[in-house]
Design an enzyme around this catalytic site. Sequence first.
Site, PDB file in Angstrom:
ATOM      1  N   GLU A   1      -2.095   8.430  -0.298  1.00 48.78           N
ATOM      2  CA  GLU A   1      -2.407   7.674  -1.504  1.00 48.78           C
ATOM      3  C   GLU A   1      -1.711   8.284  -2.725  1.00 48.78           C
ATOM      4  O   GLU A   1      -1.612   9.506  -2.861  1.00 48.78           O
ATOM      5  CB  GLU A   1      -3.923   7.656  -1.710  1.00 48.78           C
TER       6      GLU A   1
ATOM      7  N   ASN B   1     -14.626   4.887   7.651  1.00 53.21           N
ATOM      8  CA  ASN B   1     -13.484   4.228   8.284  1.00 53.21           C
ATOM      9  C   ASN B   1     -12.721   5.192   9.185  1.00 53.21           C
ATOM     10  O   ASN B   1     -12.234   4.807  10.250  1.00 53.21           O
ATOM     11  CB  ASN B   1     -12.554   3.646   7.223  1.00 53.21           C
TER      12      ASN B   1
ATOM     13  N   GLU C   1       0.814  -1.220   0.000  1.00 56.04           N
ATOM     14  CA  GLU C   1       0.000   0.000   0.000  1.00 56.04           C
ATOM     15  C   GLU C   1       0.847   1.269   0.000  1.00 56.04           C
ATOM     16  O   GLU C   1       0.425   2.300  -0.523  1.00 56.04           O
ATOM     17  CB  GLU C   1      -0.919   0.011   1.235  1.00 56.04           C
TER      18      GLU C   1
END
Length: 305
Positions: free
Chosen positions: A167, A204, A158
Amino acid sequence: GINAEYGDIVFINMIHLLSFIFFVWGLGLVESCFDYTVVKGDTCYDLAQRFGVSMDQITDLSDGNKLCTNCRMWVGDILQICSGPAPPSPPTPSGGFTAYMSQSMYESMFPNRNASRYTYANMVSASLRSVSSGFCSGSDETSNKRELAMFLANAAHETGDFYYVCEACSNPNCGQCSSNYNYGGDSSHQFYGRGALQLSWNYNYQAAGSGLGADLTSDPSVVAFSGDFVFSTALWFWMNDNNGACHNAAQNNLGFGETIRTINGGIECGQSQGSVGYNEMMDRVQRYQKYCSVFGVDPGSNLTC
């Protein structure tokens, strides 16, 4: 006034006091501080190395006097850097993942990591939180080693070997993604991936914040910029999301593939060979097999999804 005898005593005591102060100063036990203005390319780690201090001895005066490891550092910020005795290191648990991976192992496995965020100490601190209880701490050593390899494989995939805190669709300074990852939430905030498992979506962030006792929805950027949250949000997800599916996959011998299904199954599981999703899945699997070899454990079965 004072008599000569009393004055002599005071004078002598002052000499003793000054001598003691200079002695302590010489030992480096007295803290001295100075201000520093952040320039492009500065990191907490580099500044600590340059000035010979701990990162916990650098405070960002421009960001609410937060410790440098937990601040959002920008060019032009004023830091206060203090010399003197470094604060004690956080306690290291006798069990858990530290039984299988030392700091030197971690740093050699990920030499290009973000050294001011993805530190071994931050991972240790995250593992000590109550929401992380049980991580790599089962009764079976094989399962514990596999769990550590599973977590690292997914996190390294990731983050590009713990290099990125945000990201990849965002800019290097964690700017906006093309999608704000909201689901009926406040569109003024961006909930794209941040931290070791790239926590995404506002629900989340809300759930992780509730578990960690922090408001992560008002300022989601702290997940990337705070050393306290880059690992703790990831371990919260690992141990709690979907009833602890990732943790259960490791401890109940369900296979590495189940962790992929939990983290990004909709994109990577059941995809045709050669597709982007399939290649992403296989990158995770190859990393897992590599780390299992490092920890001297068989990877088991059910590696894909």
